[in-house]
Design a protein around this motif. Structure first.
Motif, PDB file in Angstrom:
ATOM      1  N   TYR A  10       0.828  -1.209   0.000  1.00  0.00           N
ATOM      2  CA  TYR A  10       0.000   0.000   0.000  1.00  0.00           C
ATOM      3  C   TYR A  10       0.866   1.264   0.000  1.00  0.00           C
ATOM      4  O   TYR A  10       0.487   2.276  -0.612  1.00  0.00           O
ATOM      5  N   VAL A  91      -4.852   4.035  -3.004  1.00  0.00           N
ATOM      6  CA  VAL A  91      -4.864   3.044  -1.918  1.00  0.00           C
ATOM      7  C   VAL A  91      -6.291   2.579  -1.650  1.00  0.00           C
ATOM      8  O   VAL A  91      -6.545   1.377  -1.477  1.00  0.00           O
ATOM      9  N   MET A  95      -7.768  -1.206  -1.793  1.00  0.00           N
ATOM     10  CA  MET A  95      -8.363  -1.773  -0.577  1.00  0.00           C
ATOM     11  C   MET A  95      -9.793  -2.230  -0.824  1.00  0.00           C
ATOM     12  O   MET A  95     -10.225  -3.262  -0.297  1.00  0.00           O
TER      13      MET A  95
END
Length: 253
Positions: A10, A91, A95
């Motif tokens: 990440y 990110v 996710m």
């Protein structure tokens, strides 16, 4: 070990995102003025050519305390904000959607939507080049998700055709041509169900947020729909399928 590897991944995604975010700033500033986006970066005030160490995303702004190294002119806070926003949204995409090829396409889509949002908010126009770019992403997504090709093709026309009707019967007063093209290429990316959701969300965001802005900042009633449609597209891309699954389960139960 797996958790550490995930966190590292990440971090790399975020760093990659802020680098792309730096290029987005170039597009935001130069495209409305029809400047060459490939020319070397320079100070907007003194014209000094910037070195690589003056252009490290976020960190250069912090180290220079938000001022030009040569003339000391204050640098717009937009630069680090756009860079950080692009990194954070990258990110969030991974996710929410996982480490898939579609996440890469959604990241590219997100970057284009950021540029469209800022430029449309300032100029009430959506750059044709970025609609073409989103259309290219839509073609790739359709080929990648070929089992649902019909959904993508219907998505390209179901909302945009409705908007074109508004455009035609209002003589261009109800909606802009750029918004129509945006929803067409976004529909090719998302498919028909999620582009409908994106449009509904965009209308809700626009009506609520713009009303608040008019009351708080005395902003005029001229509405740039691009930013709100872009927000709807982003949300629908990442969470649209979950919404429709929840909705269908509620309908059955």
């Amino acid at each position: 070990m797996l958790v550490q590897l995930t966190i590292l991944t990440y971090i790399i995604i975020f760093l990659y995102g802020i680098v792309i975010g730096s290029f987005l700033n170039v597009c935001i500033y130069r495209i409305p003025g029809k400047e060459n986006i490939s020319s070397r970066s320079h100070c907007m005030s003194c014209g000094r050519k910037l070195h690589w160490y003056d252009m490290v995303p976020i960190f250069s702004y912090v180290c220079l305390r938000g001022r030009c190294r040569q003339c000391g002119t204050k640098i717009s806070i937009q630069y680090p904000l756009i860079e950080a926003l692009n990194g954070v949204l990258y990110v969030i995409v991974f996710m929410a959607n996982g480490f898939t090829f579609s996440s890469v396409l959604y990241c590219l889509m997100t970057s284009a939507l950021i540029v469209i949002t800022v430029i449309d908010e300032r100029t009430y126009t959506i750059p044709v080049s970025f609609n073409f770019f989103l259309g290219f992403i839509g073609i790739i997504m359709t080929v990648y998700d070929w089992r649902h090709i019909l959904s993508h093709l219907i998505g390209m026309i179901c909302v945009s055709l409705f908007l074109y009707g508004l455009y035609y019967f209002s003589s261009g007063k109800a909606i802009g041509g750029g918004d129509i093209k945006l929803m067409a290429v976004a529909g090719l990316i998302l498919g028909w169900k999620n582009i409908i959701l994106a449009f509904v969300l965009g209308c809700v965001f626009g009506s609520v947020i713009h009303t608040i802005r008019m009351k708080v900042s005395k902003k005029n009633n001229l509405l740039a729909m691009g930013p709100y449609l872009s927000a709807g597209i982003f949300v629908a891309a990442l969470w649209g399928d979950r919404f429709w699954s929840w909705y269908m389960s509620c309908m059955r139960g």
